[in-house]
Design an enzyme around this catalytic site. Structure first.
Site, PDB file in Angstrom:
ATOM      1  N   HIS A 116      -3.403  26.234 -31.117  1.00  0.00           N
ATOM      2  CA  HIS A 116      -4.556  26.381 -31.602  1.00  0.00           C
ATOM      3  C   HIS A 116      -5.852  25.795 -31.087  1.00  0.00           C
ATOM      4  O   HIS A 116      -5.705  24.539 -30.517  1.00  0.00           O
ATOM      5  CB  HIS A 116      -4.376  25.910 -32.942  1.00  0.00           C
ATOM      6  CG  HIS A 116      -3.342  26.775 -33.732  1.00  0.00           C
ATOM      7  ND1 HIS A 116      -3.220  27.943 -34.432  1.00  0.00           N
ATOM      8  CD2 HIS A 116      -1.744  26.298 -33.527  1.00  0.00           C
ATOM      9  CE1 HIS A 116      -1.957  28.311 -34.787  1.00  0.00           C
ATOM     10  NE2 HIS A 116      -1.060  27.233 -34.401  1.00  0.00           N
TER      11      HIS A 116
ATOM     12  N   PRO B 125       0.771  -1.086  -0.060  1.00  0.00           N
ATOM     13  CA  PRO B 125      -0.041   0.162   0.024  1.00  0.00           C
ATOM     14  C   PRO B 125       0.785   1.349  -0.130  1.00  0.00           C
ATOM     15  O   PRO B 125       1.906   1.385   0.500  1.00  0.00           O
ATOM     16  CB  PRO B 125      -0.755  -0.043   1.279  1.00  0.00           C
ATOM     17  CG  PRO B 125      -0.819  -1.560   1.508  1.00  0.00           C
ATOM     18  CD  PRO B 125       0.449  -2.090   1.157  1.00  0.00           C
TER      19      PRO B 125
ATOM     20  N   ARG C 202       0.801  33.212 -36.089  1.00  0.00           N
ATOM     21  CA  ARG C 202      -0.059  33.798 -35.199  1.00  0.00           C
ATOM     22  C   ARG C 202       0.146  33.253 -33.924  1.00  0.00           C
ATOM     23  O   ARG C 202       0.075  34.034 -32.878  1.00  0.00           O
ATOM     24  CB  ARG C 202      -1.698  33.460 -35.433  1.00  0.00           C
ATOM     25  CG  ARG C 202      -1.916  32.149 -35.616  1.00  0.00           C
ATOM     26  CD  ARG C 202      -3.466  32.112 -36.554  1.00  0.00           C
ATOM     27  NE  ARG C 202      -3.989  30.626 -36.488  1.00  0.00           N
ATOM     28  CZ  ARG C 202      -3.872  29.840 -37.341  1.00  0.00           C
ATOM     29  NH1 ARG C 202      -2.782  30.252 -38.344  1.00  0.00           N
ATOM     30  NH2 ARG C 202      -4.393  28.593 -37.575  1.00  0.00           N
TER      31      ARG C 202
ATOM     32  N   THR D 267      -2.884  -5.177  -4.359  1.00  0.00           N
ATOM     33  CA  THR D 267      -1.509  -5.523  -3.987  1.00  0.00           C
ATOM     34  C   THR D 267      -0.946  -6.354  -4.641  1.00  0.00           C
ATOM     35  O   THR D 267       0.269  -6.509  -4.667  1.00  0.00           O
ATOM     36  CB  THR D 267      -1.593  -5.560  -2.487  1.00  0.00           C
ATOM     37  OG1 THR D 267      -2.313  -6.435  -2.163  1.00  0.00           O
ATOM     38  CG2 THR D 267      -1.875  -4.477  -1.575  1.00  0.00           C
TER      39      THR D 267
ATOM     40  N   TYR E 203      -9.715  15.098 -35.895  1.00  0.00           N
ATOM     41  CA  TYR E 203      -9.161  15.066 -34.616  1.00  0.00           C
ATOM     42  C   TYR E 203      -8.397  13.979 -33.874  1.00  0.00           C
ATOM     43  O   TYR E 203      -7.288  14.139 -33.322  1.00  0.00           O
ATOM     44  CB  TYR E 203     -10.477  15.271 -33.572  1.00  0.00           C
ATOM     45  CG  TYR E 203     -10.799  16.787 -33.348  1.00  0.00           C
ATOM     46  CD1 TYR E 203     -10.285  17.520 -32.210  1.00  0.00           C
ATOM     47  CD2 TYR E 203     -11.653  17.337 -34.173  1.00  0.00           C
ATOM     48  CE1 TYR E 203     -10.525  18.774 -32.305  1.00  0.00           C
ATOM     49  CE2 TYR E 203     -12.277  18.835 -34.045  1.00  0.00           C
ATOM     50  CZ  TYR E 203     -11.463  19.502 -32.823  1.00  0.00           C
ATOM     51  OH  TYR E 203     -11.623  20.714 -32.995  1.00  0.00           O
TER      52      TYR E 203
ATOM     53  N   ARG F  34     -19.071  16.321 -41.253  1.00  0.00           N
ATOM     54  CA  ARG F  34     -18.148  16.757 -40.163  1.00  0.00           C
ATOM     55  C   ARG F  34     -19.118  17.110 -38.938  1.00  0.00           C
ATOM     56  O   ARG F  34     -18.915  16.781 -37.872  1.00  0.00           O
ATOM     57  CB  ARG F  34     -17.377  17.941 -40.844  1.00  0.00           C
ATOM     58  CG  ARG F  34     -16.451  18.609 -39.550  1.00  0.00           C
ATOM     59  CD  ARG F  34     -15.240  19.484 -39.946  1.00  0.00           C
ATOM     60  NE  ARG F  34     -14.561  19.535 -38.946  1.00  0.00           N
ATOM     61  CZ  ARG F  34     -14.415  20.668 -37.987  1.00  0.00           C
ATOM     62  NH1 ARG F  34     -15.305  21.578 -38.222  1.00  0.00           N
ATOM     63  NH2 ARG F  34     -13.576  20.559 -37.232  1.00  0.00           N
TER      64      ARG F  34
ATOM     65  N   ARG G 289     -11.015 -10.955   1.705  1.00  0.00           N
ATOM     66  CA  ARG G 289     -10.429 -10.238   0.623  1.00  0.00           C
ATOM     67  C   ARG G 289     -10.055 -10.993  -0.617  1.00  0.00           C
ATOM     68  O   ARG G 289     -10.173 -10.544  -1.635  1.00  0.00           O
ATOM     69  CB  ARG G 289      -8.968  -9.731   1.332  1.00  0.00           C
ATOM     70  CG  ARG G 289      -9.160  -8.880   2.438  1.00  0.00           C
ATOM     71  CD  ARG G 289      -7.957  -8.068   2.685  1.00  0.00           C
ATOM     72  NE  ARG G 289      -7.120  -8.955   3.458  1.00  0.00           N
ATOM     73  CZ  ARG G 289      -5.955  -9.277   3.230  1.00  0.00           C
ATOM     74  NH1 ARG G 289      -5.264  -8.707   2.328  1.00  0.00           N
ATOM     75  NH2 ARG G 289      -5.313 -10.109   4.106  1.00  0.00           N
TER      76      ARG G 289
ATOM     77  N   THR H 241      -2.494   2.866  -7.486  1.00  0.00           N
ATOM     78  CA  THR H 241      -3.711   3.505  -8.287  1.00  0.00           C
ATOM     79  C   THR H 241      -3.270   4.613  -9.105  1.00  0.00           C
ATOM     80  O   THR H 241      -4.164   4.759 -10.122  1.00  0.00           O
ATOM     81  CB  THR H 241      -4.605   3.860  -7.052  1.00  0.00           C
ATOM     82  OG1 THR H 241      -4.876   2.623  -6.341  1.00  0.00           O
ATOM     83  CG2 THR H 241      -5.915   4.509  -7.511  1.00  0.00           C
ATOM     84  N   PHE H 242      -2.380   5.528  -8.726  1.00  0.00           N
ATOM     85  CA  PHE H 242      -2.114   6.871  -9.432  1.00  0.00           C
ATOM     86  C   PHE H 242      -1.664   6.447 -10.556  1.00  0.00           C
ATOM     87  O   PHE H 242      -1.946   6.766 -11.849  1.00  0.00           O
ATOM     88  CB  PHE H 242      -0.924   7.382  -8.549  1.00  0.00           C
ATOM     89  CG  PHE H 242      -0.201   8.395  -9.618  1.00  0.00           C
ATOM     90  CD1 PHE H 242      -0.945   9.601  -9.895  1.00  0.00           C
ATOM     91  CD2 PHE H 242       1.080   8.188 -10.105  1.00  0.00           C
ATOM     92  CE1 PHE H 242      -0.115  10.719 -10.693  1.00  0.00           C
ATOM     93  CE2 PHE H 242       1.586   9.300 -10.745  1.00  0.00           C
ATOM     94  CZ  PHE H 242       1.217  10.335 -11.061  1.00  0.00           C
TER      95      PHE H 242
ATOM     96  N   ARG I 200      -7.615  21.701 -27.520  1.00  0.00           N
ATOM     97  CA  ARG I 200      -9.179  20.861 -27.061  1.00  0.00           C
ATOM     98  C   ARG I 200      -8.285  19.346 -26.690  1.00  0.00           C
ATOM     99  O   ARG I 200      -8.538  18.658 -25.657  1.00  0.00           O
ATOM    100  CB  ARG I 200      -9.951  20.770 -28.117  1.00  0.00           C
ATOM    101  CG  ARG I 200     -10.717  22.012 -28.235  1.00  0.00           C
ATOM    102  CD  ARG I 200     -11.942  21.912 -29.371  1.00  0.00           C
ATOM    103  NE  ARG I 200     -12.786  23.085 -29.133  1.00  0.00           N
ATOM    104  CZ  ARG I 200     -13.471  23.443 -30.352  1.00  0.00           C
ATOM    105  NH1 ARG I 200     -13.238  22.766 -31.419  1.00  0.00           N
ATOM    106  NH2 ARG I 200     -14.389  24.237 -30.038  1.00  0.00           N
TER     107      ARG I 200
END
Lengths: 407, 407
Positions: free
Chosen positions: A360, A18, A274, A100, A334, A319, A73, A23-24, A365
């Protein structure tokens, strides 16, 4: 680049005491794969335990000599495993089994269950020899888990350390030479790969080896208003409008203050005028990256949406119907943009300095969707207004966001 | 994607007993980096020994108890090191120091020399526990080295094994926790990374982890003649001409015979019509990859060279002057194409099946340059005629090539 070979279902199995960041890691991997267009899901045995047995189990529940606790468990671990295989059978691509899995016998059981279904599992073990990392993990994530809601923090830490001690007594590190596994020691200080072959596993290891937990902000902004924005044309390589130049001045002033004291902030732009004009007043070094160029509108480049609707009505409709997968003739979808941003994501994960990305609408996004864990279908619809700076700070669970309008 | 951060000079230091593939790895890495546009050079201590002391040294020369041999070898190692630092000082980016570096003391000396110049070296150790791999390495590469020119092969193997035995007596595996190193065990069966950070090192490890020595052919061909080829226009998305369709038939017939018996040949095309039509008659699965699309000619797309010269005379002249770095306005340069082919190269290295790549002139020039180790400046000038199939078989030293005209 997307994996070239047709994908069999994959099972990744977390291993570790633990508070080792399992989990991360599991969530990061799932988020990354989902963003790449691969269906991925985490099956967290702790959540099954909390749901079915209640979250308030004392440390003694985790004592390997407690037969009742052990059986309960085990049952939860099997329930999660069953659900995982059912999900894979239903078309899931990469399942991540988050528990674990601390003893060889349990890993043998999981391996046999996978192999019985023609799947060779990959174990991902997280090892921390550095007590500071463990202490930080306990502070950052464990005290806020449901198991300790309303419990005095010192008491919670003591209980959680007692729980870890129970696991430590029986822990067997991964070392099976005939299995596929990745061992991450002290958040990437040392990494051991055993029998890791194939595109997707290699790619994941590349991703994992660049993860870290040091907090640092990521700033996203579109270029200032361009001459094309003013007249409603898409694409092209126009310069900034007078209003856009105003944003450029304000943005750079703001960044000079915000980033003062940072020794090496990264400022990345696209190769288009730009974005480069937007950061021109900055005193920091800036880097133009072709991968950050706007979605290529192909034959529609330089047109207004009205002109596209008039000239290419079928494309305009296609589209509208599926903005995520629609590819402009001779241009990009995309999905294509997401594929070419993969290297930028790895580099964003790796950086320990603040990073400013000036790019852009479509490109931002896609990056934003990864950083804030948005579902893929949302990507083309994320609000990304002009003259707005988004500050994101990735944390262990989730990402903090601030939006600043500098109009 | 190219490394984002400005590069400091790097030193990679090979470590391993003789016949562990150190020189193979060193050369592959140098070739890959050069192709990516990073100046890289291998400094092979064995070559210094052969040049300065002659290639005919008996195994006893390598006995660690032979003081004269030891002093002479030390001198050669230092000469190579001096030349390496001089080359880095002169602007070289990545130096690869190729020697056994089999004892800790020698590695300390190299580390101190690098750190004295502000460089943290990365050690790359190749370990073979599998005696078959070592035996194959001796057969494949060592018997043809200058040291054994004209020597009876059995005698050469005996001498070489005696040489290895001398090194084995004093060999100390890399295990320094405070240094940066990569340990490759049994050609990627196990890989250990210690303190490997940063974009370029991570990228290199990703490359290294996909290398293998199994021979398999790679076939390169352009699409059949297109409607644009007939009229001398570049780019676009035309279909095949009648002549192009003839090539498609002949090519697919030929591939059906050539690849009969292979269980899973890979056939990759671009996403453009002319390559997909070329493989349409194939009975194998084919995969369209956007990364294999032809160089984007931007505003010049669909024009003839005469039209480009008339409409955009400055661009026409600029491209003539530096075809490698010239970027079509709103399009790509050869350098851009190389960057986006990086994933294809990794995937080509990884594949153990035959791979057929059906693509376009500029794209194939870039792939061919990598596979046959051409200098970068040559890339835009490599002959890549229509209706010609190139068969390349990578081997330990160099690549075998056959060209087949199917007109």
């Amino acid at each position: 680049m997307k994996p070239l070979t047709s994908q069999k279902p994959r099972v990744l199995v977390m291993v570790g005491l633990p508070a080792r960041g399992k989990t991360f890691i599991a969530r990061k991997v799932a988020r990354y794969l989902t963003w790449l267009g691969i269906s991925a899901r985490v099956f967290n045995v702790g959540n099954y335990r909390r749901e079915h047995l209640g979250s308030r189990q004392p440390a003694a529940f985790f004592d390997p000599d407690n037969a009742d606790g052990l059986a309960a468990r085990h049952q939860m671990a099997m329930a999660a495993l069953d659900d995982m295989f059912a999900w894979l059978q239903g078309g899931g691509e990469v399942a991540i089994y988050d528990a674990t899995n601390a003893v060889k016998k349990r890993r043998d059981l999981v391996t046999d269950a996978c192999r019985g279904r023609g799947i060779e599992p990959i174990f991902i073990e997280s090892v921390c020899n550095d007590p500071d990392i463990v202490a930080r993990n306990i502070q950052a994530t464990k005290l806020t888990m449901p198991d300790y809601a309303g419990v005095d923090p010192d008491q919670a830490v003591r209980d959680f350390r007692a729980r870890i001690a129970h696991y430590e007594r029986s822990y067997e590190p991964v070392d099976e030479p005939d299995r596929s596994w990745v061992k991450l020691v002290d958040t990437g200080e040392r990494i051991v790969l055993n029998r890791i072959r194939g595109y997707l596993p290699s790619r994941l290891v590349f991703f994992l080896s660049n993860l870290h937990l040091d907090p640092r902000p990521i700033y996203l902004t579109r270029h200032g208003e361009s001459a094309f924005n003013v007249v409603g044309r898409i694409g092209g390589d126009p310069g900034l409008s007078p209003r856009g130049k105003g944003y450029s001045t304000k943005l750079c002033d703001w960044l000079h203050t915000e980033l003062a004291g940072h020794d090496d902030p990264q400022v990345w732009t696209s190769t288009l005028q730009r974005t480069r004009q937007t950061v021109a007043p900055l005193r920091f070094e800036t880097k133009p990256l072709k991968n950050l160029d706007e979605i290529d509108a192909g034959i529609c480049d330089g047109l207004t949406y009205d002109e596209i609707a008039a000239r290419w009505p079928d494309d305009y409709a296609a589209r509208k119907g599926d903005k995520l997968r629609y590819r402009y003739p001779r241009g990009e979808s995309y999905q294509d943009v997401i594929d070419r941003l993969d290297g930028v994501i790895i580099e964003l994960e790796r950086q320990r300095h603040p990073v400013v990305v000036v790019a852009h609408q479509a490109v931002l996004r896609c990056l934003y969707a990864y950083l804030t864990d948005q579902p893929r279908e949302r990507v083309p619809h994320i609000a990304m207004p002009l003259h707005t700076l988004i500050r994101l700070t990735p944390a262990t669970y989730g990402t903090e966001e601030q939006r600043l309008t500098l109009a």
